[in-house]
Enzyme design. Structure first.
Site, PDB file in Angstrom:
ATOM      1  N   CYS A 176      69.633  74.866  52.923  1.00 59.83           N
ATOM      2  CA  CYS A 176      69.783  74.963  51.599  1.00 59.83           C
ATOM      3  C   CYS A 176      71.345  74.828  51.251  1.00 59.83           C
ATOM      4  O   CYS A 176      72.193  74.282  52.045  1.00 59.83           O
ATOM      5  CB  CYS A 176      69.297  76.376  51.100  1.00 59.83           C
ATOM      6  SG  CYS A 176      67.614  76.959  51.627  1.00 59.83           S
ATOM      7  N   GLY A 209      68.158  66.070  69.352  1.00 66.08           N
ATOM      8  CA  GLY A 209      68.587  66.214  70.932  1.00 66.08           C
ATOM      9  C   GLY A 209      69.999  66.587  70.917  1.00 66.08           C
ATOM     10  O   GLY A 209      70.729  66.573  71.941  1.00 66.08           O
ATOM     11  N   GLY A 233      69.960  78.176  56.004  1.00 67.93           N
ATOM     12  CA  GLY A 233      69.851  77.904  57.466  1.00 67.93           C
ATOM     13  C   GLY A 233      68.516  78.433  57.776  1.00 67.93           C
ATOM     14  O   GLY A 233      67.441  78.933  57.161  1.00 67.93           O
ATOM     15  N   ASP A 275      62.575  84.596  56.290  1.00 67.99           N
ATOM     16  CA  ASP A 275      63.619  85.167  57.345  1.00 67.99           C
ATOM     17  C   ASP A 275      64.849  85.756  56.408  1.00 67.99           C
ATOM     18  O   ASP A 275      65.692  86.317  57.071  1.00 67.99           O
ATOM     19  CB  ASP A 275      64.166  84.145  58.228  1.00 67.99           C
ATOM     20  CG  ASP A 275      64.487  82.733  57.565  1.00 67.99           C
ATOM     21  OD1 ASP A 275      64.316  82.460  56.432  1.00 67.99           O
ATOM     22  OD2 ASP A 275      65.179  81.869  58.187  1.00 67.99           O
TER      23      ASP A 275
END
Length: 618
Positions: A2, A366, A77, A101
């Protein structure tokens, strides 16, 4: 993922909304604003652009208030272990109304205080308003995956995910000469600096406490790399491989949790292939993978990505990149990277994100493997430097003089590198431009705290340069690049190899578990080869780079010469325009590859032209 914003200051609700709209691409699903009247008669504005990933319901919109108004948070996040934390908090008597969360952050703060950040495994930047204590408490994740800018003025405090939000309506900003010098050297503006003297970045792995009543501001670390080198893995190589695979598998698994579609960036290299392979093993869903294709020879690895995708059976998408689309992204570059940033791989990263977002909302990457497991070409170069600096000084300097006479520019670069007094300084020079011929010679790296990870004797040189790269290159460059490139298209990127458990474990391993006789990322490769054939990866590392060297001489030549003629170069402070013009000419004639300098100057000039009007440089 965000965008957050907040201020104790003079801004109206309309101005706050305008500040957030500048970065609405970070979170297009919902805009939230809350004005809180403070006891001292001032107002706290909290605002949030939401990209909905977990608990898509409006009950999880932000600013989010918990505990009947005592705690309010804005947060950017993901906390990947939030369910584990939540279960412990439920056992302690906390109640939850959402499955997000965000609510867990609030409850964890009430239960654990400032130490709550040590319990979070994720990427995050958040600010909590504690009504009872009259403080703002905020933090940034361990590796700096999420950005956090802030500005402290007399009686005021302002923070944001991106610099442009603070810049809008702010008449008290001046452009930093030092930041420009550091940018010309590093190619990025290092933490804690920003392009403006009055704005700073919060260091990764730190939290802050701002007292609303007194204006006091304190910053404290909550995580760091072990510089002492005392944390050492005591098991065998097989033990390490098994334990690392377990950590990696869980790191991938928890990053696949989302209420929206998830995919994987797949370049065909070791790191992204390992992430993709483990993703297919930890879910029953068909994984979608994405890669970029260049037509230029030596830059296209899409064929290898397709081989990996075929083997692990993913739904693979290949995105073509061409000079025309590259120009479009270049011209709008500073809209998303809102301070100068010169990693040219940002362009293919943006292109990759643009097309990936048409299929998924979250993509695993990665990133982080090269720094922790010694994968970059320059770590091989450290081997040669170690031998060179083992020679008597007069022989080393004699060799440097001979190399400098050679017509090949690469040998001249090596000559300059080995003239440095020590191996540490030689490595630093590969990361930091010290060429005095075209810029002010008064650059200094002495003020950077991060140098302590390189200039000590507690570890061997490979571990020191790896630590240094994690704290600098990974944080300042890679994470900035990925955050802005993905957020430009409202795509969330997650990096399992940057799980702090992976980083800590890698730091504890003997060097030869990671790098043995030229075999870089040894332990990661051995884990990967259990999931994909070794033959696919038996080739030199290519890296995720743009074919700018050729584009600047051909397809983009007129564009470059127009954008960087002497009149345009004159707006850049601290450079020798005549000398820079000669270097650009060298590139166009093919006598010296100057594409990184050209790109660096192009980005800075564009930023100054778009943002510098009427602003003092000091």
């Amino acid at each position: 993922m965000c965008g957050i914003y907040g201020a104790i200051g003079p801004y109206s609700s309309e101005e706050v909304e305008a500040k957030l709209k500048l970065t609405q691409f970070r979170g297009p699903d919902f805009y939230g604003y809350k004005a809180i009247n403070l006891p001292n008669g001032r107002k706290l504005s909290l605002a949030h652009n939401r990209l909905s990933i977990l608990d898509l319901d409006q009950r999880s919109h932000q600013p989010f208030t918990y505990n009947e108004g005592g705690i309010t948070v804005v947060y950017n996040g993901e906390i990947y272990n939030y369910n584990t934390i939540k279960n412990k908090l439920v056992s302690a008597g906390y109640k939850f109304k959402t499955t997000s969360d965000t609510e867990v952050i609030c409850a964890a703060y009430l239960e654990y205080g400032y130490s709550c950040v040590k319990k979070f495994n994720g990427m995050f930047a958040f600010v909590i308003y504690d009504q009872e204590k009259q403080i703002l408490f905020g933090s940034r994740d361990r590796l700096g995956q999420k950005p956090f800018y802030y500005s402290i003025t007399e009686g005021g405090f302002e923070f944001a995910s991106q610099l442009s939000s603070i810049q809008l309506y702010n008449k008290g900003l001046s452009i930093s000469k030092r930041a420009i010098r550091e940018y010309l050297s590093w190619g990025v503006i290092p933490d804690t600096l920003s392009i403006f003297n009055e704005v700073e970045k919060l260091r990764a792995g730190h939290y802050f406490v701002y007292s609303i009543t007194s204006g006091d501001f304190e910053v404290e670390p909550f995580w760091d790399i072990d510089v002492s080198g005392k944390s050492k893995f005591s098991g065998s190589y097989l033990d390490a491989k098994q334990e690392l695979e377990e950590i990696l598998t869980d790191a991938v698994k928890i990053r696949l949790v989302a209420d929206v579609p998830v995919g994987v960036f797949l370049s065909g290299g070791v790191d992204s292939s390992l992430v993709a392979a483990l993703a297919t093993k930890t879910t029953n869903d068909k994984i979608q993978t994405f890669s970029v294709k260049f037509s230029e020879k030596g830059f296209d690895e899409s064929v290898y990505a397709q081989e990996v995708a075929n083997h692990i059976q993913t739904d693979h998408h290949i995105i073509n990149c061409n000079p025309k689309e590259g120009i479009d992204l270049i011209e709008n570059f500073t809209s998303f990277y809102d301070e100068p940033f010169s990693d040219s791989s940002a362009i293919p990263s943006m292109l990759l994100a643009k097309y990936t977002r048409k299929h998924v909302t979250v993509a695993l990457s990665g990133d982080g493997g090269d720094e922790s497991f010694l994968g970059y070409h320059r770590y091989n170069w450290v081997t040669y430097l170690t031998k060179i600096y083992g020679l008597p000084k007069f022989l080393r300097l004699f060799g440097a003089g001979v190399l400098n006479l050679a017509p090949n520019y690469r040998l001249k670069i090596i000559s300059e590198t080995i003239k440095n007094k020590s191996l540490n300084e030689a490595y630093l020079s590969t990361m930091f431009n010290t060429n005095p011929s075209w810029m002010e010679p008064n650059n200094s790296t002495s003020e950077f705290e991060e140098l302590k990870y390189l200039f000590h004797k507690n570890k061997n040189v490979y571990e020191r340069v790896s630590d240094f790269d994690i704290k600098t290159y990974l944080n300042w460059d890679i994470n900035t690049k990925v955050d802005r490139a993905t957020m430009a298209y409202s795509l969330e990127a997650r990096a399992p190899l940057m799980d702090y458990r992976v980083v800590d474990f890698a730091r504890s391993l003997p060097t030869d578990f990671k790098f043995l006789k030229g075999n870089q990322k040894r332990i990661l490769k051995d884990i990967l080869y259990a999931h994909a054939p070794k033959e696919i990866f038996d080739r030199p590392k290519a890296g995720f780079t743009m074919p700018f060297k050729e584009w600047f001489k051909k397809d983009l030549k007129d564009f470059i010469l127009s954008e960087l003629n002497e009149n345009e170069l004159a707006i850049i402070p601290g450079i020798d325009v005549e000398e820079v013009s000669k270097m650009i000419d060298q590139h166009m004639k093919g006598t010296w590859n100057r594409y990184s300098l050209i790109w660096k100057l192009l980005v800075l000039k564009q930023w100054l032209k778009n943002n510098g009007k009427g602003i003092t440089i000091k």
